[in-house]
Design an enzyme around this catalytic site. Structure first.
Site, PDB file in Angstrom:
ATOM      1  N   LYS A  76      32.432  75.909  92.422  1.00 56.26           N
ATOM      2  CA  LYS A  76      32.792  77.296  92.724  1.00 56.26           C
ATOM      3  C   LYS A  76      31.887  78.264  91.979  1.00 56.26           C
ATOM      4  O   LYS A  76      31.398  79.247  92.550  1.00 56.26           O
ATOM      5  CB  LYS A  76      34.250  77.546  92.344  1.00 56.26           C
ATOM      6  N   THR A  94      49.448  80.314  89.395  1.00 55.83           N
ATOM      7  CA  THR A  94      50.726  79.821  88.871  1.00 55.83           C
ATOM      8  C   THR A  94      51.534  79.264  90.050  1.00 55.83           C
ATOM      9  O   THR A  94      52.522  79.856  90.467  1.00 55.83           O
ATOM     10  CB  THR A  94      51.507  80.933  88.165  1.00 55.83           C
ATOM     11  N   ARG A 154      46.587  93.237  97.691  1.00 49.45           N
ATOM     12  CA  ARG A 154      46.970  92.819  99.036  1.00 49.45           C
ATOM     13  C   ARG A 154      45.762  92.145  99.677  1.00 49.45           C
ATOM     14  O   ARG A 154      44.687  92.755  99.769  1.00 49.45           O
ATOM     15  CB  ARG A 154      47.383  94.022  99.876  1.00 49.45           C
ATOM     16  N   LYS A 212      55.690  92.627  88.912  1.00 48.74           N
ATOM     17  CA  LYS A 212      55.120  91.991  90.109  1.00 48.74           C
ATOM     18  C   LYS A 212      56.147  91.143  90.845  1.00 48.74           C
ATOM     19  O   LYS A 212      56.260  91.226  92.076  1.00 48.74           O
ATOM     20  CB  LYS A 212      53.913  91.131  89.709  1.00 48.74           C
ATOM     21  N   ASN A 251      57.556  91.781  94.621  1.00 53.24           N
ATOM     22  CA  ASN A 251      57.460  90.765  95.669  1.00 53.24           C
ATOM     23  C   ASN A 251      58.832  90.377  96.198  1.00 53.24           C
ATOM     24  O   ASN A 251      59.000  90.131  97.398  1.00 53.24           O
ATOM     25  CB  ASN A 251      56.724  89.537  95.143  1.00 53.24           C
ATOM     26  N   ARG A 286      58.437  94.955 110.482  1.00 47.00           N
ATOM     27  CA  ARG A 286      58.056  94.309 111.739  1.00 47.00           C
ATOM     28  C   ARG A 286      58.623  92.896 111.752  1.00 47.00           C
ATOM     29  O   ARG A 286      58.249  92.050 110.937  1.00 47.00           O
ATOM     30  CB  ARG A 286      56.544  94.251 111.900  1.00 47.00           C
ATOM     31  N   ALA A 287      59.520  92.648 112.666  1.00 41.85           N
ATOM     32  CA  ALA A 287      60.093  91.304 112.791  1.00 41.85           C
ATOM     33  C   ALA A 287      59.035  90.342 113.309  1.00 41.85           C
ATOM     34  O   ALA A 287      58.139  90.726 114.072  1.00 41.85           O
ATOM     35  CB  ALA A 287      61.290  91.329 113.733  1.00 41.85           C
ATOM     36  N   CYS A 337      51.671  84.200  97.381  1.00 44.34           N
ATOM     37  CA  CYS A 337      52.471  84.975  96.435  1.00 44.34           C
ATOM     38  C   CYS A 337      53.962  84.975  96.754  1.00 44.34           C
ATOM     39  O   CYS A 337      54.754  84.396  96.017  1.00 44.34           O
ATOM     40  CB  CYS A 337      51.949  86.405  96.371  1.00 44.34           C
ATOM     41  N   LYS A 377      56.290  81.482  96.782  1.00 44.28           N
ATOM     42  CA  LYS A 377      56.437  80.792  95.491  1.00 44.28           C
ATOM     43  C   LYS A 377      56.976  81.724  94.416  1.00 44.28           C
ATOM     44  O   LYS A 377      57.678  81.285  93.502  1.00 44.28           O
ATOM     45  CB  LYS A 377      55.126  80.128  95.079  1.00 44.28           C
TER      46      LYS A 377
END
Length: 466
Positions: free
Chosen positions: A50, A101, A170, A229, A233, A276-277, A285, A288
Protein backbone atom coordinates in the site's frame (compact mmCIF):
# COMPACT_ATOMS: atom_id res chain seq x y z
CA UNK A 1 7.21 17.30 33.29
CA UNK A 2 4.63 18.98 31.03
CA UNK A 3 6.05 20.97 28.11
CA UNK A 4 5.66 24.71 28.37
CA UNK A 5 2.76 26.13 26.42
CA UNK A 6 4.33 27.46 23.24
CA UNK A 7 3.45 27.99 19.60
CA UNK A 8 6.74 26.41 18.54
CA UNK A 9 6.39 22.70 17.72
CA UNK A 10 8.86 20.36 19.48
CA UNK A 11 10.51 19.61 16.13
CA UNK A 12 11.37 23.29 15.73
CA UNK A 13 9.54 23.45 12.38
CA UNK A 14 7.42 26.54 11.59
CA UNK A 15 4.27 24.40 11.75
CA UNK A 16 3.65 21.10 13.53
CA UNK A 17 4.79 18.17 11.45
CA UNK A 18 1.96 15.68 11.12
CA UNK A 19 1.94 11.91 10.78
CA UNK A 20 -1.08 9.83 9.89
CA UNK A 21 -0.66 6.31 11.20
CA UNK A 22 -2.64 3.97 9.01
CA UNK A 23 -3.13 4.91 5.35
CA UNK A 24 -6.40 3.29 4.49
CA UNK A 25 -9.42 5.33 3.46
CA UNK A 26 -9.20 7.62 6.49
CA UNK A 27 -5.44 8.13 6.79
CA UNK A 28 -4.67 8.59 3.10
CA UNK A 29 -7.43 11.20 2.71
CA UNK A 30 -6.36 13.18 5.77
CA UNK A 31 -2.68 12.99 4.81
CA UNK A 32 -3.24 14.37 1.31
CA UNK A 33 -5.65 17.06 2.47
CA UNK A 34 -3.45 18.36 5.30
CA UNK A 35 -0.49 18.44 2.93
CA UNK A 36 -2.70 20.51 0.63
CA UNK A 37 -3.22 22.90 3.56
CA UNK A 38 0.54 23.44 3.69
CA UNK A 39 1.68 21.07 6.43
CA UNK A 40 4.61 18.69 6.19
CA UNK A 41 2.97 15.27 6.32
CA UNK A 42 4.15 11.69 6.64
CA UNK A 43 1.74 8.81 6.03
CA UNK A 44 2.84 5.63 7.76
CA UNK A 45 1.57 2.06 7.40
CA UNK A 46 2.99 -1.42 7.91
CA UNK A 47 1.46 -2.55 4.60
CA UNK A 48 4.45 -2.27 2.27
CA UNK A 49 2.44 -2.76 -0.93
CA UNK A 50 0.00 0.00 0.00
CA UNK A 51 2.80 2.41 0.91
CA UNK A 52 4.63 1.66 -2.34
CA UNK A 53 1.50 2.54 -4.33
CA UNK A 54 0.84 5.73 -2.39
CA UNK A 55 4.47 6.83 -2.68
CA UNK A 56 4.18 6.34 -6.45
CA UNK A 57 1.06 8.49 -6.56
CA UNK A 58 -1.31 5.55 -7.02
CA UNK A 59 -4.46 5.93 -4.95
CA UNK A 60 -5.71 2.49 -3.82
CA UNK A 61 -9.28 3.72 -3.19
CA UNK A 62 -11.86 5.56 -5.26
CA UNK A 63 -12.57 8.95 -3.70
CA UNK A 64 -13.40 11.98 -5.87
CA UNK A 65 -10.59 14.54 -5.87
CA UNK A 66 -8.10 12.46 -3.90
CA UNK A 67 -5.96 11.41 -6.86
CA UNK A 68 -5.16 15.02 -7.72
CA UNK A 69 -4.37 15.98 -4.13
CA UNK A 70 -2.12 12.96 -3.69
CA UNK A 71 -0.06 13.58 -6.83
CA UNK A 72 0.19 17.34 -6.34
CA UNK A 73 1.44 17.12 -2.77
CA UNK A 74 3.86 14.28 -3.44
CA UNK A 75 5.34 16.48 -6.18
CA UNK A 76 5.56 19.46 -3.82
CA UNK A 77 7.50 17.43 -1.26
CA UNK A 78 5.03 18.21 1.53
CA UNK A 79 3.73 14.63 1.50
CA UNK A 80 5.63 11.37 1.74
CA UNK A 81 5.03 7.84 2.96
CA UNK A 82 6.90 5.30 5.07
CA UNK A 83 6.62 1.90 6.72
CA UNK A 84 8.89 2.90 9.64
CA UNK A 85 7.63 3.76 13.12
CA UNK A 86 11.09 5.10 13.90
CA UNK A 87 10.90 7.51 10.96
CA UNK A 88 7.40 8.61 11.98
CA UNK A 89 8.54 9.29 15.55
CA UNK A 90 11.56 11.29 14.38
CA UNK A 91 9.49 13.30 11.89
CA UNK A 92 6.24 14.14 13.65
CA UNK A 93 5.01 16.48 16.37
CA UNK A 94 1.37 15.38 16.17
CA UNK A 95 0.60 11.74 15.39
CA UNK A 96 -2.94 10.97 14.19
CA UNK A 97 -4.09 7.38 14.69
CA UNK A 98 -6.22 6.43 11.66
CA UNK A 99 -6.38 2.63 11.73
CA UNK A 100 -9.53 0.55 11.50
CA UNK A 101 -11.62 -0.71 14.40
CA UNK A 102 -13.58 -3.56 12.76
CA UNK A 103 -16.15 -5.70 14.48
CA UNK A 104 -14.56 -8.57 16.37
CA UNK A 105 -15.03 -12.05 14.94
CA UNK A 106 -16.28 -13.37 18.30
CA UNK A 107 -18.96 -10.76 18.97
CA UNK A 108 -20.26 -7.25 18.36
CA UNK A 109 -17.47 -5.35 20.12
CA UNK A 110 -14.82 -3.35 18.27
CA UNK A 111 -11.41 -4.89 17.62
CA UNK A 112 -8.84 -2.45 19.03
CA UNK A 113 -5.78 -4.52 18.14
CA UNK A 114 -4.76 -2.17 15.32
CA UNK A 115 -4.82 0.83 17.64
CA UNK A 116 -2.76 -1.07 20.20
CA UNK A 117 -0.22 -2.04 17.53
CA UNK A 118 0.18 1.59 16.38
CA UNK A 119 0.62 3.05 19.87
CA UNK A 120 3.03 0.36 21.04
CA UNK A 121 4.91 0.57 17.74
CA UNK A 122 5.32 4.35 17.86
CA UNK A 123 5.81 5.20 21.54
CA UNK A 124 9.20 3.50 22.12
CA UNK A 125 10.77 5.57 19.32
CA UNK A 126 9.65 9.00 20.55
CA UNK A 127 12.58 11.23 21.54
CA UNK A 128 10.85 14.58 22.19
CA UNK A 129 7.43 15.80 23.42
CA UNK A 130 4.67 14.50 21.17
CA UNK A 131 0.90 14.40 20.88
CA UNK A 132 -0.91 11.20 19.90
CA UNK A 133 -4.38 11.97 18.55
CA UNK A 134 -7.00 9.31 17.95
CA UNK A 135 -9.21 9.78 14.90
CA UNK A 136 -10.54 6.23 14.67
CA UNK A 137 -14.07 5.46 15.85
CA UNK A 138 -13.70 3.69 19.19
CA UNK A 139 -15.64 2.56 22.27
CA UNK A 140 -15.84 5.13 25.05
CA UNK A 141 -12.88 4.68 27.39
CA UNK A 142 -10.36 3.94 24.63
CA UNK A 143 -8.49 7.26 24.94
CA UNK A 144 -7.63 6.59 28.58
CA UNK A 145 -6.38 3.14 27.61
CA UNK A 146 -4.27 4.64 24.80
CA UNK A 147 -2.84 7.11 27.29
CA UNK A 148 -1.86 4.23 29.59
CA UNK A 149 -0.26 2.36 26.68
CA UNK A 150 1.71 5.44 25.62
CA UNK A 151 2.99 6.02 29.15
CA UNK A 152 3.97 2.39 29.48
CA UNK A 153 5.92 2.13 26.22
CA UNK A 154 7.47 5.60 25.82
CA UNK A 155 10.98 6.42 27.09
CA UNK A 156 10.90 7.71 30.68
CA UNK A 157 12.35 11.12 29.80
CA UNK A 158 9.85 11.90 27.03
CA UNK A 159 6.51 13.63 27.58
CA UNK A 160 3.72 12.13 25.51
CA UNK A 161 0.20 13.56 25.53
CA UNK A 162 -2.98 12.02 24.14
CA UNK A 163 -6.07 13.63 22.60
CA UNK A 164 -9.11 12.42 20.69
CA UNK A 165 -10.45 14.20 17.61
CA UNK A 166 -13.00 12.02 15.79
CA UNK A 167 -13.42 12.09 12.03
CA UNK A 168 -16.71 12.79 10.27
CA UNK A 169 -15.95 11.82 6.68
CA UNK A 170 -18.62 10.84 4.20
CA UNK A 171 -17.35 8.51 1.50
CA UNK A 172 -17.70 10.26 -1.84
CA UNK A 173 -17.24 13.66 -0.17
CA UNK A 174 -14.26 12.93 2.07
CA UNK A 175 -11.81 15.51 0.73
CA UNK A 176 -14.39 18.26 1.07
CA UNK A 177 -15.20 17.07 4.60
CA UNK A 178 -11.54 17.31 5.64
CA UNK A 179 -10.91 20.69 4.06
CA UNK A 180 -14.30 22.21 4.93
CA UNK A 181 -15.60 20.40 8.00
CA UNK A 182 -18.90 21.34 9.63
CA UNK A 183 -17.17 21.04 13.04
CA UNK A 184 -14.05 19.72 14.74
CA UNK A 185 -13.97 18.12 18.17
CA UNK A 186 -10.93 18.20 20.47
CA UNK A 187 -11.01 15.80 23.42
CA UNK A 188 -8.09 16.87 25.61
CA UNK A 189 -6.79 16.73 29.18
CA UNK A 190 -3.96 19.27 28.99
CA UNK A 191 -3.63 22.81 27.70
CA UNK A 192 -0.54 21.80 25.72
CA UNK A 193 -2.52 19.16 23.85
CA UNK A 194 -5.22 21.73 23.08
CA UNK A 195 -2.65 24.23 21.77
CA UNK A 196 -0.99 21.62 19.59
CA UNK A 197 -4.33 20.57 18.11
CA UNK A 198 -5.17 24.18 17.31
CA UNK A 199 -1.76 24.61 15.68
CA UNK A 200 -2.30 21.42 13.66
CA UNK A 201 -5.62 22.83 12.38
CA UNK A 202 -4.63 26.49 12.04
CA UNK A 203 -4.39 26.35 8.25
CA UNK A 204 -7.84 24.80 8.09
CA UNK A 205 -9.27 27.68 10.13
CA UNK A 206 -7.42 30.18 7.93
CA UNK A 207 -8.91 28.61 4.80
CA UNK A 208 -12.37 28.94 6.32
CA UNK A 209 -11.74 32.62 7.07
CA UNK A 210 -10.78 33.33 3.45
CA UNK A 211 -14.09 31.75 2.38
CA UNK A 212 -16.06 33.68 5.00
CA UNK A 213 -16.92 30.51 6.88
CA UNK A 214 -16.57 29.50 10.50
CA UNK A 215 -15.52 26.06 11.68
CA UNK A 216 -17.09 25.39 15.09
CA UNK A 217 -14.61 23.89 17.57
CA UNK A 218 -15.86 21.80 20.46
CA UNK A 219 -13.22 21.37 23.18
CA UNK A 220 -14.28 18.65 25.56
CA UNK A 221 -13.20 15.61 27.59
CA UNK A 222 -12.05 12.24 26.29
CA UNK A 223 -15.32 10.39 26.84
CA UNK A 224 -17.50 12.98 25.11
CA UNK A 225 -15.14 13.20 22.14
CA UNK A 226 -15.21 9.41 21.77
CA UNK A 227 -19.01 9.32 21.94
CA UNK A 228 -19.61 12.04 19.33
CA UNK A 229 -18.96 9.85 16.27
CA UNK A 230 -20.74 6.73 17.49
CA UNK A 231 -23.71 8.78 18.71
CA UNK A 232 -23.95 10.53 15.33
CA UNK A 233 -23.77 7.22 13.47
CA UNK A 234 -26.35 5.67 15.77
CA UNK A 235 -28.72 8.57 15.10
CA UNK A 236 -28.27 8.36 11.32
CA UNK A 237 -28.73 4.60 11.35
CA UNK A 238 -31.89 5.02 13.41
CA UNK A 239 -33.28 7.60 10.98
CA UNK A 240 -32.60 5.35 8.00
CA UNK A 241 -34.15 2.32 9.68
CA UNK A 242 -37.13 4.43 10.79
CA UNK A 243 -38.08 5.30 7.21
CA UNK A 244 -37.45 1.70 6.16
CA UNK A 245 -39.77 0.54 8.95
CA UNK A 246 -42.33 2.99 7.60
CA UNK A 247 -41.78 1.39 4.17
CA UNK A 248 -42.87 -1.93 5.66
CA UNK A 249 -46.05 -0.29 6.97
CA UNK A 250 -46.63 1.36 3.59
CA UNK A 251 -46.25 -1.97 1.80
CA UNK A 252 -48.85 -3.51 4.12
CA UNK A 253 -51.30 -0.61 3.81
CA UNK A 254 -50.87 0.46 0.19
CA UNK A 255 -49.34 3.83 1.05
CA UNK A 256 -46.34 5.43 -0.68
CA UNK A 257 -43.27 5.87 1.52
CA UNK A 258 -41.73 8.47 -0.80
CA UNK A 259 -44.72 10.78 -0.29
CA UNK A 260 -44.71 10.00 3.43
CA UNK A 261 -41.01 10.90 3.69
CA UNK A 262 -41.55 14.09 1.71
CA UNK A 263 -44.40 15.12 3.96
CA UNK A 264 -42.68 14.56 7.30
CA UNK A 265 -39.41 15.97 5.93
CA UNK A 266 -40.96 19.43 5.72
CA UNK A 267 -41.07 19.44 9.52
CA UNK A 268 -37.91 21.35 10.51
CA UNK A 269 -37.59 19.18 13.62
CA UNK A 270 -37.24 16.10 11.39
CA UNK A 271 -35.70 17.31 8.13
CA UNK A 272 -35.61 15.44 4.83
CA UNK A 273 -32.08 14.04 4.90
CA UNK A 274 -31.62 10.26 5.33
CA UNK A 275 -35.34 9.68 4.73
CA UNK A 276 -35.03 7.73 1.46
CA UNK A 277 -36.37 4.23 1.94
CA UNK A 278 -34.39 1.46 0.29
CA UNK A 279 -32.46 -1.69 1.05
CA UNK A 280 -30.76 -0.19 4.10
CA UNK A 281 -27.41 1.18 5.13
CA UNK A 282 -24.00 -0.43 4.86
CA UNK A 283 -20.34 0.52 4.62
CA UNK A 284 -17.43 0.34 7.00
CA UNK A 285 -18.96 2.57 9.69
CA UNK A 286 -22.66 2.46 10.51
CA UNK A 287 -23.25 -1.32 10.83
CA UNK A 288 -20.18 -2.13 12.93
CA UNK A 289 -20.37 1.12 14.92
CA UNK A 290 -23.92 0.60 16.18
CA UNK A 291 -23.04 -2.97 17.18
CA UNK A 292 -19.87 -1.88 18.99
CA UNK A 293 -21.85 0.91 20.67
CA UNK A 294 -24.34 -1.63 22.02
CA UNK A 295 -21.55 -3.91 23.21
CA UNK A 296 -19.72 -1.12 25.03
CA UNK A 297 -22.92 0.19 26.61
CA UNK A 298 -23.55 -3.29 27.98
CA UNK A 299 -20.01 -3.39 29.44
CA UNK A 300 -20.42 -0.09 31.29
CA UNK A 301 -23.91 -0.90 32.60
CA UNK A 302 -25.93 1.18 30.13
CA UNK A 303 -27.08 -1.61 27.84
CA UNK A 304 -30.79 -0.89 28.32
CA UNK A 305 -30.30 2.62 26.94
CA UNK A 306 -29.31 1.26 23.52
CA UNK A 307 -31.65 -1.70 23.17
CA UNK A 308 -33.42 0.15 20.35
CA UNK A 309 -30.28 -0.16 18.21
CA UNK A 310 -30.87 -3.92 18.03
CA UNK A 311 -34.17 -3.29 16.27
CA UNK A 312 -32.49 -0.68 14.05
CA UNK A 313 -30.08 -3.41 12.94
CA UNK A 314 -32.90 -5.91 12.37
CA UNK A 315 -34.91 -3.48 10.23
CA UNK A 316 -31.82 -2.84 8.16
CA UNK A 317 -31.29 -6.55 7.50
CA UNK A 318 -34.96 -7.17 6.68
CA UNK A 319 -34.98 -4.62 3.87
CA UNK A 320 -32.37 -6.59 1.97
CA UNK A 321 -34.64 -9.64 2.06
CA UNK A 322 -37.53 -7.60 0.68
CA UNK A 323 -35.88 -7.64 -2.75
CA UNK A 324 -36.30 -11.43 -2.92
CA UNK A 325 -40.02 -11.12 -2.24
CA UNK A 326 -40.42 -8.45 -4.91
CA UNK A 327 -38.42 -10.57 -7.37
CA UNK A 328 -40.64 -13.58 -6.71
CA UNK A 329 -43.71 -11.43 -7.32
CA UNK A 330 -42.36 -10.01 -10.58
CA UNK A 331 -41.19 -13.40 -11.85
CA UNK A 332 -44.34 -15.17 -10.62
CA UNK A 333 -42.34 -17.73 -8.68
CA UNK A 334 -43.52 -19.24 -5.37
CA UNK A 335 -41.49 -18.78 -2.21
CA UNK A 336 -40.96 -22.18 -0.62
CA UNK A 337 -39.45 -23.11 2.75
CA UNK A 338 -35.96 -22.73 1.25
CA UNK A 339 -36.88 -19.48 -0.51
CA UNK A 340 -37.71 -18.86 -4.18
CA UNK A 341 -36.15 -20.78 -7.06
CA UNK A 342 -35.16 -18.57 -9.97
CA UNK A 343 -33.50 -21.28 -12.06
CA UNK A 344 -33.07 -20.22 -15.67
CA UNK A 345 -33.57 -16.52 -14.90
CA UNK A 346 -30.89 -13.97 -15.79
CA UNK A 347 -30.88 -11.08 -13.28
CA UNK A 348 -28.92 -7.88 -13.77
CA UNK A 349 -27.83 -6.32 -10.46
CA UNK A 350 -26.83 -2.69 -10.95
CA UNK A 351 -24.51 -1.71 -8.12
CA UNK A 352 -22.14 -3.30 -5.64
CA UNK A 353 -20.70 -0.39 -3.63
CA UNK A 354 -22.62 0.39 -0.46
CA UNK A 355 -23.36 3.86 -1.88
CA UNK A 356 -22.47 5.87 -5.02
CA UNK A 357 -19.13 7.65 -5.56
CA UNK A 358 -17.09 5.03 -3.73
CA UNK A 359 -15.65 1.59 -4.40
CA UNK A 360 -16.28 0.44 -0.81
CA UNK A 361 -18.24 -2.82 -0.60
CA UNK A 362 -17.93 -3.38 3.15
CA UNK A 363 -21.30 -4.59 4.47
CA UNK A 364 -22.85 -3.49 1.19
CA UNK A 365 -26.63 -4.05 1.06
CA UNK A 366 -26.46 -4.32 -2.73
CA UNK A 367 -23.83 -7.03 -2.62
CA UNK A 368 -25.88 -8.87 0.00
CA UNK A 369 -28.85 -8.77 -2.39
CA UNK A 370 -26.69 -10.13 -5.23
CA UNK A 371 -25.52 -12.96 -2.98
CA UNK A 372 -29.08 -13.80 -1.93
CA UNK A 373 -30.25 -13.82 -5.56
CA UNK A 374 -27.37 -16.12 -6.50
CA UNK A 375 -28.58 -18.62 -3.90
CA UNK A 376 -31.90 -18.90 -5.77
CA UNK A 377 -30.08 -20.55 -8.70
CA UNK A 378 -30.51 -17.45 -10.85
CA UNK A 379 -27.84 -16.32 -13.30
CA UNK A 380 -26.75 -13.11 -11.57
CA UNK A 381 -24.69 -10.51 -13.43
CA UNK A 382 -23.39 -7.54 -11.40
CA UNK A 383 -22.20 -4.21 -12.76
CA UNK A 384 -20.77 -1.30 -10.74
CA UNK A 385 -18.88 1.69 -12.21
CA UNK A 386 -16.10 1.56 -9.60
CA UNK A 387 -16.45 -1.33 -7.15
CA UNK A 388 -16.20 -4.39 -9.41
CA UNK A 389 -12.76 -5.58 -8.28
CA UNK A 390 -13.56 -5.16 -4.59
CA UNK A 391 -16.90 -6.88 -5.11
CA UNK A 392 -15.28 -9.79 -6.93
CA UNK A 393 -13.05 -10.42 -3.91
CA UNK A 394 -16.09 -10.45 -1.62
CA UNK A 395 -18.47 -12.41 -3.84
CA UNK A 396 -17.10 -14.78 -6.47
CA UNK A 397 -20.27 -16.81 -7.11
CA UNK A 398 -21.78 -14.28 -9.55
CA UNK A 399 -20.70 -12.92 -12.92
CA UNK A 400 -19.47 -9.37 -13.39
CA UNK A 401 -20.10 -7.15 -16.40
CA UNK A 402 -17.82 -4.41 -17.72
CA UNK A 403 -20.71 -2.12 -18.58
CA UNK A 404 -24.35 -1.49 -17.84
CA UNK A 405 -25.15 -2.55 -21.39
CA UNK A 406 -23.44 -5.90 -20.92
CA UNK A 407 -25.19 -6.52 -17.61
CA UNK A 408 -28.65 -5.80 -19.01
CA UNK A 409 -28.26 -7.84 -22.20
CA UNK A 410 -30.87 -10.59 -22.09
CA UNK A 411 -31.91 -9.99 -18.46
CA UNK A 412 -35.37 -11.04 -17.29
CA UNK A 413 -35.13 -8.87 -14.17
CA UNK A 414 -33.11 -5.77 -13.31
CA UNK A 415 -32.34 -4.73 -9.73
CA UNK A 416 -30.94 -1.26 -8.97
CA UNK A 417 -29.13 -1.56 -5.63
CA UNK A 418 -26.73 1.43 -5.66
CA UNK A 419 -27.92 4.91 -6.62
CA UNK A 420 -25.18 5.74 -9.13
CA UNK A 421 -26.01 8.63 -11.48
CA UNK A 422 -25.39 6.28 -14.41
CA UNK A 423 -28.40 4.22 -13.33
CA UNK A 424 -30.59 7.13 -12.21
CA UNK A 425 -30.14 8.93 -15.54
CA UNK A 426 -30.47 5.90 -17.79
CA UNK A 427 -33.05 6.14 -20.58
CA UNK A 428 -35.71 3.53 -19.70
CA UNK A 429 -36.75 3.11 -23.34
CA UNK A 430 -33.17 2.50 -24.52
CA UNK A 431 -32.46 0.21 -21.60
CA UNK A 432 -35.62 -1.72 -22.38
CA UNK A 433 -34.23 -2.62 -25.81
CA UNK A 434 -31.35 -4.45 -24.10
CA UNK A 435 -33.30 -6.45 -21.54
CA UNK A 436 -35.20 -9.60 -22.44
CA UNK A 437 -38.03 -8.61 -20.09
CA UNK A 438 -38.91 -5.18 -18.74
CA UNK A 439 -39.05 -5.92 -15.04
CA UNK A 440 -37.23 -3.69 -12.55
CA UNK A 441 -36.78 -3.44 -8.78
CA UNK A 442 -35.72 0.01 -7.64
CA UNK A 443 -33.98 -0.97 -4.42
CA UNK A 444 -32.94 2.62 -3.67
CA UNK A 445 -36.12 4.45 -4.82
CA UNK A 446 -33.77 6.52 -6.95
CA UNK A 447 -35.47 6.20 -10.36
CA UNK A 448 -38.18 8.37 -11.89
CA UNK A 449 -40.73 5.58 -11.64
CA UNK A 450 -43.29 7.30 -13.87
CA UNK A 451 -40.93 7.40 -16.84
CA UNK A 452 -39.96 3.74 -16.37
CA UNK A 453 -43.59 2.68 -16.20
CA UNK A 454 -44.36 4.79 -19.27
CA UNK A 455 -41.56 2.95 -21.11
CA UNK A 456 -43.30 -0.35 -20.44
CA UNK A 457 -41.40 -1.53 -17.37
CA UNK A 458 -43.09 -3.54 -14.63
CA UNK A 459 -41.72 -1.43 -11.75
CA UNK A 460 -41.40 -2.21 -8.05
CA UNK A 461 -40.00 0.24 -5.50
CA UNK A 462 -39.42 -0.04 -1.79
CA UNK A 463 -42.49 0.90 0.23
CA UNK A 464 -44.36 2.14 -2.83
CA UNK A 465 -47.76 1.24 -4.16
CA UNK A 466 -46.49 1.32 -7.77
Amino acid sequence: MQPQATSTPPSGAPKPRLTFLGTGYLGSTYAACFAELGYEVLGMDVDEAKIAKLAAGENPIHEPGLDELLKRNLASGRLRFSTSYEEAAEFGDVHFVCVGTPQRADGMAADLSYIEAVVTGLAPHLRRPALIVGKSTVPVGTANWVEELAQKYKPDAVDVHVAWSPEFLREGFACEDVLRPDRVVFGVKTDWARQMLYAAHKALFELAATEDREVPVVVTDFATAELVKVAANAFLATKISFINAMAEVCEASGADVTMLAKSIGYDARIGNKFLRAGIGFGGGCLPKDIRAFQARAQEIGAGEALRFLHEVDLVNTRRRNRVLALAADLLDRPIGPAGPDFSGVRIAVLGAAFKPNTDDVRDSPGLAVAKALAKTNAEVVVYDPEATENARRELSTVAYAKSMTEALQGSALTCVVTAWDEFRRADPAAVGELAAERRIIDGMNCLDHASWIAAGWDYRGMGRSV
